[in-house]
Design a protein around this motif. Structure first.
Motif, PDB file in Angstrom:
ATOM      1  N   THR A   7       0.851  -1.197   0.000  1.00 34.24           N
ATOM      2  CA  THR A   7       0.000   0.000   0.000  1.00 34.24           C
ATOM      3  C   THR A   7       0.871   1.225   0.000  1.00 34.24           C
ATOM      4  OG1 THR A   7      -0.133  -0.023   2.416  1.00 34.24           O
ATOM      5  CG2 THR A   7      -1.906  -1.137   1.202  1.00 34.24           C
ATOM      6  N   VAL A   8       0.354   2.279  -0.609  1.00 32.19           N
ATOM      7  CA  VAL A   8       1.072   3.548  -0.699  1.00 32.19           C
ATOM      8  C   VAL A   8       0.236   4.629  -0.017  1.00 32.19           C
ATOM      9  CG1 VAL A   8       2.104   5.272  -2.232  1.00 32.19           C
ATOM     10  CG2 VAL A   8       2.139   2.839  -2.874  1.00 32.19           C
ATOM     11  N   GLY A   9       0.874   5.451   0.782  1.00 38.22           N
ATOM     12  CA  GLY A   9       0.147   6.524   1.442  1.00 38.22           C
ATOM     13  C   GLY A   9       1.091   7.584   1.977  1.00 38.22           C
ATOM     14  N   THR A  10       0.534   8.496   2.777  1.00 33.56           N
ATOM     15  CA  THR A  10       1.337   9.546   3.436  1.00 33.56           C
ATOM     16  C   THR A  10       1.350   9.256   4.932  1.00 33.56           C
ATOM     17  OG1 THR A  10       0.718  11.161   1.745  1.00 33.56           O
ATOM     18  CG2 THR A  10       1.614  12.013   3.822  1.00 33.56           C
ATOM     19  N   MET A  11       2.520   9.179   5.490  1.00 33.94           N
ATOM     20  CA  MET A  11       2.678   8.794   6.883  1.00 33.94           C
ATOM     21  C   MET A  11       2.279   9.955   7.799  1.00 33.94           C
ATOM     22  SD  MET A  11       3.395   6.437   8.996  1.00 33.94           S
ATOM     23  CE  MET A  11       4.228   5.219   7.980  1.00 33.94           C
ATOM     24  N   SER A  12       1.370   9.667   8.716  1.00 30.00           N
ATOM     25  CA  SER A  12       0.943  10.674   9.700  1.00 30.00           C
ATOM     26  C   SER A  12       1.571  10.429  11.068  1.00 30.00           C
ATOM     27  CB  SER A  12      -0.580  10.665   9.821  1.00 30.00           C
ATOM     28  OG  SER A  12      -1.034   9.371  10.222  1.00 30.00           O
ATOM     29  N   GLU A  13       2.180   9.247  11.189  1.00 31.76           N
ATOM     30  CA  GLU A  13       2.792   8.906  12.471  1.00 31.76           C
ATOM     31  C   GLU A  13       4.320   8.980  12.362  1.00 31.76           C
ATOM     32  OE1 GLU A  13       1.105   5.355  14.264  1.00 31.76           O
ATOM     33  OE2 GLU A  13      -0.464   5.354  12.722  1.00 31.76           O
ATOM     34  N   ARG A  14       4.917   8.783  13.499  1.00 26.56           N
ATOM     35  CA  ARG A  14       6.385   8.853  13.530  1.00 26.56           C
ATOM     36  C   ARG A  14       6.963   7.471  13.251  1.00 26.56           C
ATOM     37  NH1 ARG A  14       8.887  12.066  18.483  1.00 26.56           N
ATOM     38  NH2 ARG A  14      10.691  11.743  17.122  1.00 26.56           N
ATOM     39  N   PHE A  15       7.237   7.208  11.945  1.00 24.72           N
ATOM     40  CA  PHE A  15       7.880   5.969  11.519  1.00 24.72           C
ATOM     41  C   PHE A  15       9.128   6.312  10.718  1.00 24.72           C
ATOM     42  CE2 PHE A  15       3.872   3.858  12.440  1.00 24.72           C
ATOM     43  CZ  PHE A  15       4.277   2.593  12.837  1.00 24.72           C
ATOM     44  N   ASP A  16      10.108   5.444  10.821  1.00 20.86           N
ATOM     45  CA  ASP A  16      11.317   5.596  10.010  1.00 20.86           C
ATOM     46  C   ASP A  16      11.305   4.528   8.905  1.00 20.86           C
ATOM     47  OD1 ASP A  16      12.164   7.618  11.628  1.00 20.86           O
ATOM     48  OD2 ASP A  16      13.366   6.278  12.902  1.00 20.86           O
ATOM     49  N   CYS A  17      11.990   4.825   7.800  1.00 20.51           N
ATOM     50  CA  CYS A  17      12.123   3.853   6.701  1.00 20.51           C
ATOM     51  C   CYS A  17      12.839   2.614   7.214  1.00 20.51           C
ATOM     52  CB  CYS A  17      12.885   4.491   5.547  1.00 20.51           C
ATOM     53  SG  CYS A  17      13.273   3.340   4.210  1.00 20.51           S
ATOM     54  N   TYR A  18      12.308   1.473   6.866  1.00 22.24           N
ATOM     55  CA  TYR A  18      12.857   0.206   7.345  1.00 22.24           C
ATOM     56  C   TYR A  18      14.280   0.003   6.842  1.00 22.24           C
ATOM     57  CZ  TYR A  18      13.452  -4.848   7.970  1.00 22.24           C
ATOM     58  OH  TYR A  18      13.936  -6.091   8.315  1.00 22.24           O
ATOM     59  N   TYR A  19      14.599   0.569   5.686  1.00 24.36           N
ATOM     60  CA  TYR A  19      15.894   0.316   5.069  1.00 24.36           C
ATOM     61  C   TYR A  19      16.902   1.433   5.336  1.00 24.36           C
ATOM     62  CZ  TYR A  19      13.241  -3.311   2.709  1.00 24.36           C
ATOM     63  OH  TYR A  19      12.446  -4.392   2.464  1.00 24.36           O
ATOM     64  N   CYS A  20      16.516   2.690   5.062  1.00 30.95           N
ATOM     65  CA  CYS A  20      17.484   3.785   5.213  1.00 30.95           C
ATOM     66  C   CYS A  20      17.325   4.552   6.523  1.00 30.95           C
ATOM     67  CB  CYS A  20      17.395   4.743   4.032  1.00 30.95           C
ATOM     68  SG  CYS A  20      15.847   5.697   3.968  1.00 30.95           S
ATOM     69  N   ARG A  21      16.302   4.269   7.285  1.00 34.73           N
ATOM     70  CA  ARG A  21      16.017   4.858   8.585  1.00 34.73           C
ATOM     71  C   ARG A  21      15.658   6.329   8.521  1.00 34.73           C
ATOM     72  NH1 ARG A  21      14.635   0.595  10.587  1.00 34.73           N
ATOM     73  NH2 ARG A  21      14.450   1.724  12.572  1.00 34.73           N
ATOM     74  N   ASP A  22      15.425   6.866   7.339  1.00 32.61           N
ATOM     75  CA  ASP A  22      14.970   8.256   7.261  1.00 32.61           C
ATOM     76  C   ASP A  22      13.564   8.358   7.830  1.00 32.61           C
ATOM     77  OD1 ASP A  22      17.292   9.044   6.098  1.00 32.61           O
ATOM     78  OD2 ASP A  22      16.465   9.237   4.050  1.00 32.61           O
ATOM     79  N   LYS A  40      11.926   5.856  -2.351  1.00 30.06           N
ATOM     80  CA  LYS A  40      13.222   5.619  -2.969  1.00 30.06           C
ATOM     81  C   LYS A  40      13.708   4.207  -2.688  1.00 30.06           C
ATOM     82  CE  LYS A  40      17.889   7.535  -3.213  1.00 30.06           C
ATOM     83  NZ  LYS A  40      18.814   8.604  -2.700  1.00 30.06           N
ATOM     84  N   CYS A  41      13.603   3.770  -1.412  1.00 30.68           N
ATOM     85  CA  CYS A  41      14.054   2.427  -1.064  1.00 30.68           C
ATOM     86  C   CYS A  41      13.149   1.361  -1.671  1.00 30.68           C
ATOM     87  CB  CYS A  41      14.111   2.271   0.451  1.00 30.68           C
ATOM     88  SG  CYS A  41      15.487   3.146   1.211  1.00 30.68           S
ATOM     89  N   PHE A  42      11.867   1.661  -1.765  1.00 29.56           N
ATOM     90  CA  PHE A  42      10.950   0.690  -2.383  1.00 29.56           C
ATOM     91  C   PHE A  42      11.342   0.442  -3.835  1.00 29.56           C
ATOM     92  CE2 PHE A  42       7.289  -0.309  -4.963  1.00 29.56           C
ATOM     93  CZ  PHE A  42       6.777  -1.423  -4.321  1.00 29.56           C
ATOM     94  N   ASP A  43      11.547   1.560  -4.560  1.00 28.09           N
ATOM     95  CA  ASP A  43      11.902   1.411  -5.974  1.00 28.09           C
ATOM     96  C   ASP A  43      13.217   0.664  -6.152  1.00 28.09           C
ATOM     97  OD1 ASP A  43       9.628   2.821  -6.487  1.00 28.09           O
ATOM     98  OD2 ASP A  43      10.635   4.671  -7.141  1.00 28.09           O
ATOM     99  N   LYS A  44      14.148   0.857  -5.211  1.00 27.32           N
ATOM    100  CA  LYS A  44      15.464   0.263  -5.339  1.00 27.32           C
ATOM    101  C   LYS A  44      15.509  -1.177  -4.858  1.00 27.32           C
ATOM    102  CE  LYS A  44      20.286   1.080  -4.038  1.00 27.32           C
ATOM    103  NZ  LYS A  44      21.222   1.970  -3.304  1.00 27.32           N
ATOM    104  N   ILE A  45      14.744  -1.472  -3.771  1.00 28.23           N
ATOM    105  CA  ILE A  45      14.893  -2.764  -3.119  1.00 28.23           C
ATOM    106  C   ILE A  45      13.682  -3.682  -3.305  1.00 28.23           C
ATOM    107  CG2 ILE A  45      15.260  -3.883  -0.882  1.00 28.23           C
ATOM    108  CD1 ILE A  45      16.654  -1.279   0.016  1.00 28.23           C
ATOM    109  N   CYS A  46      12.498  -3.136  -3.237  1.00 28.17           N
ATOM    110  CA  CYS A  46      11.292  -3.971  -3.151  1.00 28.17           C
ATOM    111  C   CYS A  46      10.491  -4.069  -4.442  1.00 28.17           C
ATOM    112  CB  CYS A  46      10.377  -3.424  -2.045  1.00 28.17           C
ATOM    113  SG  CYS A  46      11.171  -3.323  -0.440  1.00 28.17           S
ATOM    114  N   ALA A  47      10.651  -3.129  -5.359  1.00 33.48           N
ATOM    115  CA  ALA A  47       9.775  -3.085  -6.529  1.00 33.48           C
ATOM    116  C   ALA A  47       9.974  -4.320  -7.424  1.00 33.48           C
ATOM    117  CB  ALA A  47      10.024  -1.809  -7.317  1.00 33.48           C
TER     118      ALA A  47
END
Length: 292
Positions: A7-22, A40-47
């Motif tokens: 799923t794709v959306g806009t994060m409203s909570e305080r989460f960091d990227c699983y891969y780059c931690r941004d 960015k990480c999705f396109d590079k790693i998961c897509a």
């Protein structure tokens, strides 16, 4: 995984990227298999990788999938005609290429032996010994006219209409010189139409009947007796050698006899192949003239 597995959306909570931690709060993110990541990480790693262009199918792209194969929606086109197949019927063929139903039908259709183009459903065609032609491509090898569904004669790799076959291959009648297309008969190694092999006098057909030939003319038994045969000087009947009793003829001074009619006028002794004497126009054995 298919397009519905993330799923794709806009994060409203305080989460960091699983891969780059941004930090993802306030940013667009992708959730896949319970993990949140930046675009960015999705396109590079998961897509998933598009099977057509070999590039990743990013989170911002529309993705189509079929049997664990994935395409960009813009890459999902017919391999043959390049028509978009989004929401259209398709066929997955060799080398993972997709084809539209029209191109599939054309590719799988039998090829015309005349023009080598496909014969598709609805085309009128001619089939012969596992070969197929468009109806208008099935032509005579001689005159090139369309045979279509008409009668034809095969000769090796060639095909002939009835008329051309008659003139090219049919035997020619010894009398009328026209082709013999059916039936007919042979006399002295020459072919004849049945209707051409007739009695020179009464014009009846002679096929299967007894006849005789005289100087290239043919006669039935009756006409030969009546019009051609010599008359026996003895019995006055026609001499028809081969048609009845007696096959030998005796000729003497412009007269003819059946061999069994050539006999002594006085004693009736048969004289065929024997010595005889002619006296006052009559035939005698060698002994009887002495008794006259």
């Amino acid at each position: 995984a298919g397009p519905g597995s993330y799923t794709v959306g806009t994060m409203s909570e305080r989460f960091d990227c699983y891969y780059c931690r941004d930090p993802l709060q306030g940013k667009k993110y992708v959730q896949k298999e319970g993990r949140h990541c930046c675009v960015k990480c999705f396109d590079k790693i998961c897509a998933n990788t598009c099977i057509e262009c070999k590039k990743p199918i990013g989170a911002d792209s529309k993705e189509l999938h079929f049997k664990n194969r994935y395409w960009h929606d813009t890459c999902f086109r017919c391999f043959k005609c390049y028509t978009s197949l989004v929401n259209e019927p398709f066929m997955l063929r060799e080398n993972n290429k997709v084809w539209c139903s029209n191109c599939t039908a054309t590719e799988d259709a039998p090829r015309c032996k005349g023009c080598f183009k496909p014969i598709i459903a609805g085309d009128q065609n001619v089939e012969y010994k596992k070969m197929v032609w468009h109806k208008d491509c099935f032509t005579c090898s001689q005159c090139k006219q369309v045979i279509g569904s008409g009668s034809f004669f095969p000769k090796g790799d060639d095909f002939y209409c009835v008329s051309c076959h008659e003139h090219k291959f049919a035997k020619t009648c010894a009398k009328c010189k026209n082709p013999i297309t059916s039936g007919g008969l042979t006399y002295q190694e020459q072919p004849w139409h049945s209707e051409c092999f007739i009695c020179s006098n009464c014009k009846k057909q002679l096929g299967g009947k007894r006849f005789t030939a005289v100087e290239d003319q043919f006669y039935c038994v009756e006409c030969y007796k009546e019009c051609v045969a010599k008359k026996c000087a003895g019995c006055k009947n026609p001499i028809t050698a081969g048609f009845g009793r007696g096959t030998s003829v005796v000729n003497y001074e412009d007269e003819s006899w059946h061999d069994y009619c050539f006999k002594c006028t006085k004693c009736a002794r048969g004289l065929a192949n024997k010595r005889f004497v002619c006296h006052n126009g009559k035939i005698y054995c060698a002994e009887c003239p002495k008794r006259l």
